[in-house]
Write a protein that holds these residues in place. Structure first.
Motif, PDB file in Angstrom:
ATOM      1  N   PRO A 100       0.759   2.487   5.309  1.00 38.00           N
ATOM      2  CA  PRO A 100       1.041   2.980   3.958  1.00 38.00           C
ATOM      3  C   PRO A 100       2.018   4.154   3.971  1.00 38.00           C
ATOM      4  O   PRO A 100       1.958   5.002   4.869  1.00 38.00           O
ATOM      5  CB  PRO A 100      -0.335   3.431   3.449  1.00 38.00           C
ATOM      6  CG  PRO A 100      -1.315   2.617   4.215  1.00 38.00           C
ATOM      7  CD  PRO A 100      -0.706   2.428   5.572  1.00 38.00           C
ATOM      8  N   LYS A 137       0.842  -1.200   0.000  1.00 40.48           N
ATOM      9  CA  LYS A 137       0.000   0.000   0.000  1.00 40.48           C
ATOM     10  C   LYS A 137       0.875   1.247   0.000  1.00 40.48           C
ATOM     11  O   LYS A 137       0.522   2.254   0.621  1.00 40.48           O
ATOM     12  CB  LYS A 137      -0.881  -0.008   1.257  1.00 40.48           C
ATOM     13  CG  LYS A 137      -1.804  -1.185   1.414  1.00 40.48           C
ATOM     14  CD  LYS A 137      -3.021  -1.083   0.519  1.00 40.48           C
ATOM     15  CE  LYS A 137      -4.181  -0.469   1.236  1.00 40.48           C
ATOM     16  NZ  LYS A 137      -5.373  -0.364   0.339  1.00 40.48           N
ATOM     17  N   ASN A 138       2.023   1.178  -0.664  1.00 38.51           N
ATOM     18  CA  ASN A 138       2.960   2.297  -0.658  1.00 38.51           C
ATOM     19  C   ASN A 138       3.044   2.915  -2.044  1.00 38.51           C
ATOM     20  O   ASN A 138       3.184   2.202  -3.026  1.00 38.51           O
ATOM     21  CB  ASN A 138       4.347   1.806  -0.246  1.00 38.51           C
ATOM     22  CG  ASN A 138       4.301   1.004   1.042  1.00 38.51           C
ATOM     23  OD1 ASN A 138       3.737   1.465   2.032  1.00 38.51           O
ATOM     24  ND2 ASN A 138       4.835  -0.210   1.021  1.00 38.51           N
ATOM     25  N   LEU A 196      -5.443   4.970   0.000  1.00 42.84           N
ATOM     26  CA  LEU A 196      -4.492   4.085   0.684  1.00 42.84           C
ATOM     27  C   LEU A 196      -5.037   3.644   2.043  1.00 42.84           C
ATOM     28  O   LEU A 196      -4.819   2.519   2.478  1.00 42.84           O
ATOM     29  CB  LEU A 196      -3.132   4.774   0.865  1.00 42.84           C
ATOM     30  CG  LEU A 196      -2.340   5.046  -0.415  1.00 42.84           C
ATOM     31  CD1 LEU A 196      -1.022   5.753  -0.099  1.00 42.84           C
ATOM     32  CD2 LEU A 196      -2.060   3.765  -1.198  1.00 42.84           C
TER      33      LEU A 196
END
Lengths: 355, 355, 355
Positions: free
Chosen positions: A120, A4-5, A301
């Motif tokens: 994230p 989730k980056n 995110l």
């Protein structure tokens, strides 16, 4: 593996980019609907080098979603920056915050930080390497102002050799159908060859121009960037050419009525001030679109469980990356992660070739 | 006299410490119940020297309680720090904020500030003197991870002579039944004699060790701290001993499965990075426990009317404290407050003897 | 033309000042009623020079109204301050924030910034020129503590030549009926002649005094300010007079029981510390009144549609302002705006005469 980056906009599919743009537009239309979307959530803005505008854009984005912010902007005064490893700082902060936005002067730092974050993490610029939310800003602006991301003729003007925002924009827009580019710069500051490769692979038409005045006439979009004086071949060339790549009233008069002018800011003198009130000058509004793009990103995110970003397939290479600007040089515990591209081994952090 | 200021953890009774720990655990279990507990309240973080992690921990704690924060972290740029007396700054800020968290490089500053604050004030570190919320962090971690604060065998390793966090932890845990200590350091960096006195007065068993490897085997808790290179007796001793007090995989293999490793952070190299993923390595989680401890503290000082901290009985001494690091040296208006301890007159600000 | 910017308190009518004071008092009486008055709104505090107390006062004011804040206080580290024009910064920030509070070391900067702001803008100090919210602070304090703004005998003491807070206070109070002034200073530091002109035009009685001790006896209000040592005519005069303008217990004993003491802070040594607990010493409470005044101001600019501030009639002069401290010197795109006063042409930014 998925994550989730947002380290590199390249990792997103066209569908994911479109999703972010649609979300940004939705927020823009009904900001009140999102005023409590991130209630109780905390964004940490870890700015190891100052970038006041980017940091304020992220902070505003989070506040307008009902969330709150912590962070620093002051590396020299910060105990975090003194003597503590990136890993330890991220390990601690990801116990406090729900999402992290990081800026660092060293290439690959955001990727390295993401290895140790429990939450994230968003790349807000890692040296001259990547700055994905600037390109997200540009894309949201184009979508809102032109109503589409395809079939546009885009002029990019300035230092095309070193400008990471230009490279990232070209790479992203090349994925959409029917876009063509006019690459306006001095010979010395032409786009790198790998950008030409990408254009050709994506069947994007492109022209090369050395005169903004000649090129401006049939553009849908003019994306201006700065050329630093020291980038010209010689002082004589600077004197001869210094106004060639400056957008002024005279050149703008040759442009179409519906052309729009973008600029990643800060501007120095490559756009004259008397143009600011022209309805085509959208660079200040663009900053506001960036804020909405960042709101969409944070929200997605944090809340969209289906928005998963694929990680590259990596291996551990025998050799350490030798790029002196790479984060692997200063953070000794990092593994020698690399990936394959065109038969070459590339550093997973800074994207430079490992020999 | 009673007050609502946390200057020194010593001023709290065991019951009060237990109350804070219980409150921290309650918040941890149901954070949503506390999300609006401090709505409309303001925490001022006055950091006269940078301590980014402590400041972010306090800010996060207040934000997670629904409160908001103001403050500075930037003493050199701050007009507050320039030329204005501590008294005047505190008098003004306590008109803005509901609770103050202060950090200052000068010993006794938090106590001095508390004399002029209209609102509860928390010591976040005053030079090398006191840092009570670090010990609160340690205590919350132990309570949550070991399920108790008594009957533990605690190893403390590193610079035991100068480490204020170690002293404060020993003083606090000595009040609980059945705790014993293994004091692991070089001879030159042994705990000060007054700490041995406290251990003996509280009937705490203790051993002295010069080898982490030998001592680690039957500990419930290992509390690691840093030894600076320049603290060793000589460069030769440093070379000979530099790995003796470093926790690595080899030494950890000798420890019990349920031993836990704590560290006040920042770490330098006294714990090798390859241990970080071991389930016994709790130093990053400890930082998160610290945040919950600080939430409990802020909430209790603001809302628990029965939580009153007794002030020491003081008198005005004839002589001014001569400790050059004491706040009385720089803030001329402060009274010569002192208290009696073992027949000696001690400065109420820095706790050094006044002759 | 009308606007929503507070650049100079002179631009407000007596009715508008009274409205702000009434609003401040209302907030003070029922703060809970206003806790959500600015929910979802953002204040940007752009402090190009540090002024921690003013910045915290504004931040607290906005937080207590339910709003949030962004901003910087750190000009040297700020990319905004580096190389970007004031116009561009304001254009971007006014796309993020709902109201801007700006402080800058250069005269006229707030006026210049207001030309490019899409949202209300508040001057928090522009060099030695104007600082309208300090005077608002003083006025709110007087109204609350004396119950009126007229028929007072006000002593102003200290450096009356250079003190912008004193000038602004005199100009404002001169508009109310029955006020008289005692101007207490050395000869060298008397008020400028234009202040005397204003007093005479408004039929305000005034006396000149060189001794605080002589003058204090029949004052309703004593407004203290600092005299810097280097402002005295000579070192001998400093030695001879240094205590003459210091308020101490002995002089205070000659004052009336209902006289109140104000000071814009920070204090240096012009009021001795032993007076701080006297009920007449209101300078710390004054800072708190300032916070309420700023709450009233923010709320009014954001919500009161009838609160419109008239702009001066300006023309474009041929000559640029030659004041080396004026913002027109550093921001080249600014127009040569001027206005007429007593037949002279004055710079609209710094209020100095243009020849």
């Amino acid at each position: 593996m998925i994550n989730k980056n947002l380290i590199d906009l390249e990792a997103l599919s066209v569908e994911q980019i479109d999703k972010l743009v649609r979300k940004a537009r939705k927020i823009m239309q009904n900001p009140a609907d999102f005023r409590h979307a991130c209630d109780g959530k905390i964004l940490a803005t870890l700015f190891y080098e100052p970038s006041t505008r980017t940091q304020m854009s992220f902070q505003t984005a989070m506040l307008k979603l009902g969330g709150r912010t912590i962070g620093f902007d002051n590396p020299m005064n910060s105990s975090v920056a003194k003597g503590e490893s990136l890993k330890d700082t991220i390990s601690v902060i990801s116990g406090y915050a729900d999402v992290i936005a990081i800026r660092h002067p060293v290439e690959g730092t955001a990727m390295a930080a993401s290895l140790y974050s429990e939450v994230p993490l968003i790349n807000c610029g890692d040296g001259g390497h990547l700055h994905p939310t600037q390109t997200l800003t540009d894309i949201v602006t184009l979508s809102c102002e032109k109503g589409r991301l395809d079939h546009m003729k885009i002029g990019v003007c300035g230092d095309l050799l070193n400008g990471r925002t230009v490279h990232s924009l070209i790479k992203t827009l090349a994925k959409y159908e029917g876009n063509s580019f006019v690459l306006i710069s001095t010979k010395e500051l032409s786009v790198p060859l790998y950008i030409i490769d990408i254009l050709e692979k994506n069947n994007c038409a492109y022209e090369i121009s050395h005169s903004l005045s000649d090129a401006i006439g049939d553009l849908d979009v003019l994306y201006m960037t700065r050329i630093q004086r020291e980038r010209f071949g010689s002082p004589e060339e600077y004197e001869a050419q210094k106004y060639v790549f400056v957008l002024d009233r005279e050149k703008l008069d040759k442009a179409r009525e519906d052309m729009i002018i973008l600029h990643p800011l800060p501007r120095v003198n490559e756009i004259t001030v008397d143009i600011d009130d022209d309805p085509r000058a959208l660079y200040f509004k663009q900053a506001q679109y960036g804020m909405y793009g960042r709101m969409a990103l944070i929200l997605t995110l944090l809340q969209d469980e289906d928005f998963l970003i694929p990680s590259r397939e990596t291996e551990t290479s025998l050799h350490r990356c030798s790029n002196p600007k790479c984060v692997t040089q200063s953070e000794a515990y990092l593994p020698n992660l690399s990936y394959r591209k065109l038969g070459m081994q590339m550093c997973d952090f800074c994207d430079k070739r490992i020999d």
